[in-house]
Design a protein around this motif. Structure first.
Motif, PDB file in Angstrom:
ATOM      1  N   ILE A   1     -21.891  21.376   3.164  1.00 51.86           N
ATOM      2  CA  ILE A   1     -20.600  21.946   3.547  1.00 51.86           C
ATOM      3  C   ILE A   1     -20.102  22.837   2.421  1.00 51.86           C
ATOM      4  O   ILE A   1     -20.119  22.433   1.248  1.00 51.86           O
ATOM      5  CB  ILE A   1     -19.569  20.844   3.848  1.00 51.86           C
ATOM      6  CG1 ILE A   1     -20.077  19.934   4.981  1.00 51.86           C
ATOM      7  CG2 ILE A   1     -18.215  21.430   4.219  1.00 51.86           C
ATOM      8  CD1 ILE A   1     -19.156  18.765   5.273  1.00 51.86           C
ATOM      9  N   LEU A   2     -19.652  24.016   2.773  1.00 56.06           N
ATOM     10  CA  LEU A   2     -19.080  24.950   1.799  1.00 56.06           C
ATOM     11  C   LEU A   2     -17.618  25.176   2.148  1.00 56.06           C
ATOM     12  O   LEU A   2     -17.286  25.520   3.287  1.00 56.06           O
ATOM     13  CB  LEU A   2     -19.838  26.282   1.818  1.00 56.06           C
ATOM     14  CG  LEU A   2     -19.326  27.351   0.830  1.00 56.06           C
ATOM     15  CD1 LEU A   2     -19.503  26.890  -0.604  1.00 56.06           C
ATOM     16  CD2 LEU A   2     -20.031  28.683   1.056  1.00 56.06           C
TER      17      LEU A   2
ATOM     18  N   CYS B   1     -21.468  19.101  -0.901  1.00 53.41           N
ATOM     19  CA  CYS B   1     -20.489  20.165  -0.709  1.00 53.41           C
ATOM     20  C   CYS B   1     -20.158  20.878  -2.013  1.00 53.41           C
ATOM     21  O   CYS B   1     -20.445  20.394  -3.109  1.00 53.41           O
ATOM     22  CB  CYS B   1     -19.213  19.618  -0.082  1.00 53.41           C
ATOM     23  SG  CYS B   1     -18.447  18.307  -1.046  1.00 53.41           S
ATOM     24  N   GLY B   2     -19.552  22.044  -1.868  1.00 46.64           N
ATOM     25  CA  GLY B   2     -19.087  22.852  -2.983  1.00 46.64           C
ATOM     26  C   GLY B   2     -17.979  23.764  -2.503  1.00 46.64           C
ATOM     27  O   GLY B   2     -17.624  23.758  -1.315  1.00 46.64           O
ATOM     28  N   ALA B   3     -17.414  24.574  -3.416  1.00 44.55           N
ATOM     29  CA  ALA B   3     -16.284  25.425  -3.055  1.00 44.55           C
ATOM     30  C   ALA B   3     -16.409  26.774  -3.741  1.00 44.55           C
ATOM     31  O   ALA B   3     -16.954  26.875  -4.857  1.00 44.55           O
ATOM     32  CB  ALA B   3     -14.967  24.754  -3.437  1.00 44.55           C
ATOM     33  N   VAL B   4     -15.923  27.809  -3.080  1.00 49.18           N
ATOM     34  CA  VAL B   4     -15.823  29.151  -3.654  1.00 49.18           C
ATOM     35  C   VAL B   4     -14.400  29.626  -3.470  1.00 49.18           C
ATOM     36  O   VAL B   4     -13.666  29.127  -2.600  1.00 49.18           O
ATOM     37  CB  VAL B   4     -16.816  30.116  -2.991  1.00 49.18           C
ATOM     38  CG1 VAL B   4     -18.244  29.710  -3.304  1.00 49.18           C
ATOM     39  CG2 VAL B   4     -16.595  30.197  -1.481  1.00 49.18           C
TER      40      VAL B   4
ATOM     41  N   ASP C   1     -24.580  23.659   6.919  1.00 55.07           N
ATOM     42  CA  ASP C   1     -24.256  22.992   8.175  1.00 55.07           C
ATOM     43  C   ASP C   1     -22.829  23.260   8.631  1.00 55.07           C
ATOM     44  O   ASP C   1     -22.535  23.222   9.827  1.00 55.07           O
ATOM     45  CB  ASP C   1     -24.457  21.478   8.019  1.00 55.07           C
ATOM     46  CG  ASP C   1     -25.902  21.137   7.684  1.00 55.07           C
ATOM     47  OD1 ASP C   1     -26.791  21.585   8.430  1.00 55.07           O
ATOM     48  OD2 ASP C   1     -26.125  20.430   6.680  1.00 55.07           O
ATOM     49  N   LEU C   2     -21.928  23.491   7.679  1.00 54.17           N
ATOM     50  CA  LEU C   2     -20.529  23.702   8.041  1.00 54.17           C
ATOM     51  C   LEU C   2     -19.833  24.501   6.947  1.00 54.17           C
ATOM     52  O   LEU C   2     -20.052  24.264   5.762  1.00 54.17           O
ATOM     53  CB  LEU C   2     -19.802  22.348   8.212  1.00 54.17           C
ATOM     54  CG  LEU C   2     -18.317  22.391   8.566  1.00 54.17           C
ATOM     55  CD1 LEU C   2     -18.075  23.059   9.910  1.00 54.17           C
ATOM     56  CD2 LEU C   2     -17.726  20.972   8.550  1.00 54.17           C
ATOM     57  N   VAL C   3     -19.021  25.462   7.376  1.00 56.41           N
ATOM     58  CA  VAL C   3     -18.204  26.241   6.450  1.00 56.41           C
ATOM     59  C   VAL C   3     -16.748  25.988   6.806  1.00 56.41           C
ATOM     60  O   VAL C   3     -16.337  26.191   7.955  1.00 56.41           O
ATOM     61  CB  VAL C   3     -18.524  27.749   6.527  1.00 56.41           C
ATOM     62  CG1 VAL C   3     -17.592  28.525   5.587  1.00 56.41           C
ATOM     63  CG2 VAL C   3     -19.965  28.007   6.171  1.00 56.41           C
TER      64      VAL C   3
END
Length: 571
Positions: A318-319, A342-345, A366-368
């Motif tokens: 997941i992003l 997951c991670g974040a931008v 898989d999911l944004v």
């Protein structure tokens, strides 16, 4: 001749009395017929009895009767102290003990006072009884006993710790070690205590450890290093060693704590050069030392955009795309806790860079999750080939407050597999019962009495009962002490200077209307007329007693308004 003998007797009696003053003891001397021969002045420090009772020739029975009437009940077993004691039975028991060849006991007279009673019957039939104050000694014994219990508890706690812990004195000799440290050396604590590091390890390691120990003792600067320790059984232990100096300059102590990190590190061959790395399976979960209901409600409402009945985020990549650090902090930790990778931008450029890198390595998303507060979020939401979900943190508005105020209503809009905000508030309530908010004071009985003799009588009776109390000299002081200490019972004299007992009671009852409390107030009056008693009840008093007061009278009032009320509240 008789005059000379009388003078000599007076001199001897005076010297004996002076010796008792110097020693701080009270002394009774009785002849073989149990008649008083001598009583030192010090006895009045221990026993509040009238001086004419202890004149030479007084009978032992009369002295004991005066002691009983003053409220003193020594020699009673603890299990019988709250029962009614018959006067004649008590006197008979004390006379029986009086005729023993030797008798000794320590009795508690008052809340913090202990008296040692000693009796000795001489061959000629004379009896010498002494009273000495052992309060300080008793307090020291209780403190010593409490210290021993704390030391034993501390040792148990230290032995329970999974991490090695060491305590060294200023000479760097071991004075305390726990079981985890003993396990490293394969020895019992008795084989380590009193020795130094030079007795336990080789010269090279002993030099290294001794150098850091002395640096910490001399400078007070804490020491920290990572070590790989090889135990006597050949096992490897990876620890973060910390050393601290505590204590006074003339008696410094060195504390060494070894944090065992073996279970979360990946060993390397050359630890000194490269150190260790965290195991790939290690995950640190964010935790807080306090519960923040606002943050928790906001987190749960944000999660409803991430998870529903058809989506299981465990194991998914997941992003999160958000410009807000708070949204990132709230969601990333929750997603990781649910097993997501997951991670974040923070911007569109970072998003496309991560997307290109993922495609080049053949890693799919898989999911944004896209924060709609970011400029250009629509482009991501409309991108093809991606599962995109829009998060709207700035529009949780009404739902957020519903989660705080009406958790069950807010839960209706959330997926069934997501924890509802109501779980946050199951243990939250607003206390509306005034009795639940009453805080008991730090004393049990407040006595309002202006007569010094009566003050002394009240104090002796209450101390004999082991009841904490304060004395007020007038009604105005009684109201002030009531406000400060919130006692469980007030014994209120009616006729007092500055403010009488009736006016003081009226002021207390008026203040209780705001505090939603009620303290039992018993009038103490020298009048027994019906009109005076009715005035007391009209002022808000609960009962009345007449002077002179007696121990049985005070004990009866205390049991009725304090002991029984405490038992009813407990039930």
């Amino acid at each position: 001749m008789n005059d000379g003998a009388s003078i000599d007797a007076d001199i001897q009696s005076g010297m004996f009395d002076a010796a008792c003053d110097l020693l701080g003891v009270g002394v009774f001397v009785y002849d073989r017929n149990d008649c008083l021969v001598f009583a030192s002045r010090q006895i009045h420090r221990f026993l509040p009895i009238p001086p004419d009772v202890v004149r030479p020739g007084a009978r032992l029975r009369d002295v004991l009767g005066a002691i009983f009437d003053a409220g003193i009940r020594y020699g009673i077993p603890p299990e019988q102290r709250h029962k009614v004691i018959n006067r004649e039975e008590w006197i008979s028991a004390r006379i029986s003990a009086h005729w023993r060849e030797q008798h000794e006991m320590v009795e508690r007279l008052g809340k913090d006072r202990w008296v040692l009673f000693r009796k000795r019957r001489l061959p000629n039939g004379y009896n010498i009884s002494t009273l000495s104050d052992v309060s300080e000694q008793r307090k020291q014994e209780e403190q010593w006993r409490a210290d021993l219990e704390r030391v034993a508890l501390t040792e148990q706690v230290l032995d329970t710790l999974p991490h090695p812990l060491i305590v060294k004195d200023k000479n760097l000799a071991y004075v305390a070690v726990n079981k985890a440290f003993c396990a490293i050396h394969g020895s019992e604590s008795g084989a380590i205590l009193g020795r130094t590091v030079w007795d336990l390890v080789d010269a090279e390691n002993a030099t290294r450890i001794d150098t850091s120990d002395r640096d910490v003792l001399e400078t007070g600067i804490p020491f920290r290093c990572e070590e790989r320790i090889v135990g006597t059984d050949g096992s490897h232990l990876y620890v973060v060693t910390r050393k601290y100096r505590i204590g006074s300059p003339d008696n410094f102590i060195l504390i060494t704590i070894m944090d065992d990190v073996t279970h979360i590190v990946e060993p390397k061959e050359e630890m000194a050069a490269d150190g260790v790395t965290l195991r790939a399976t290690t995950r640190f979960r964010k935790a807080e030392v306090c519960f923040d209901p606002v943050r928790e409600a906001e987190t749960r409402l944000l999660l409803q955009w991430c998870q529903d009945d058809e989506t299981d985020i465990a194991g998914k990549r997941i992003l999160l795309v958000t410009p807000t650090r708070r949204t990132e902090e709230l969601l990333i930790g929750q997603l990781q806790a649910r097993g997501a990778d997951c991670g974040a931008v923070r911007s569109l450029d970072e998003f496309y860079a991560v997307l290109d890198a993922a495609n080049s390595y053949g890693v799919g998303l898989d999911l944004v999750l896209v924060d709609d507060t970011m400029d250009g979020y629509e482009a991501i939401a409309e991108a093809g080939g991606l599962s995109v979900r829009v998060v709207t943190p700035d529009r949780i508005g009404v739902d957020f407050f519903r989660a705080l105020v009406e958790p069950h209503a807010a839960a209706e809009a959330m997926p069934t597999d997501v924890l509802t905000p109501s779980a946050l508030f199951d243990d939250w309530y607003i206390a509306t019962d005034a009795d639940a908010m009453i805080v008991q004071g730090d004393i049990e009985v407040l006595v309002a009495e202006d007569n010094q003799i009566n003050q002394f009588v009240f104090s002796q009776i209450l101390e004999g009962m082991g009841v904490s109390h304060r004395i007020a000299e007038n009604g105005e002081e009684a109201v002030a002490l009531w406000r400060k200490h919130q006692p469980r019972l007030v014994l209120m004299d009616i006729a007092m200077p500055v403010m009488n007992g009736l006016d003081a009671t009226l002021e207390i009852r008026e203040a209780e209307k705001t505090l939603h409390t009620r303290t039992p107030i018993v009038a103490v009056t020298a009048q027994a007329l019906n009109v005076d008693m009715q005035n007391c009840l009209d002022a808000g008093m609960d009962d009345y007693i007449t002077k002179p007061v007696s121990p049985d009278m005070i004990e009866s009032v205390y049991n009725r308004f304090v002991t029984q009320r405490r038992a009813q509240n407990a039930a």
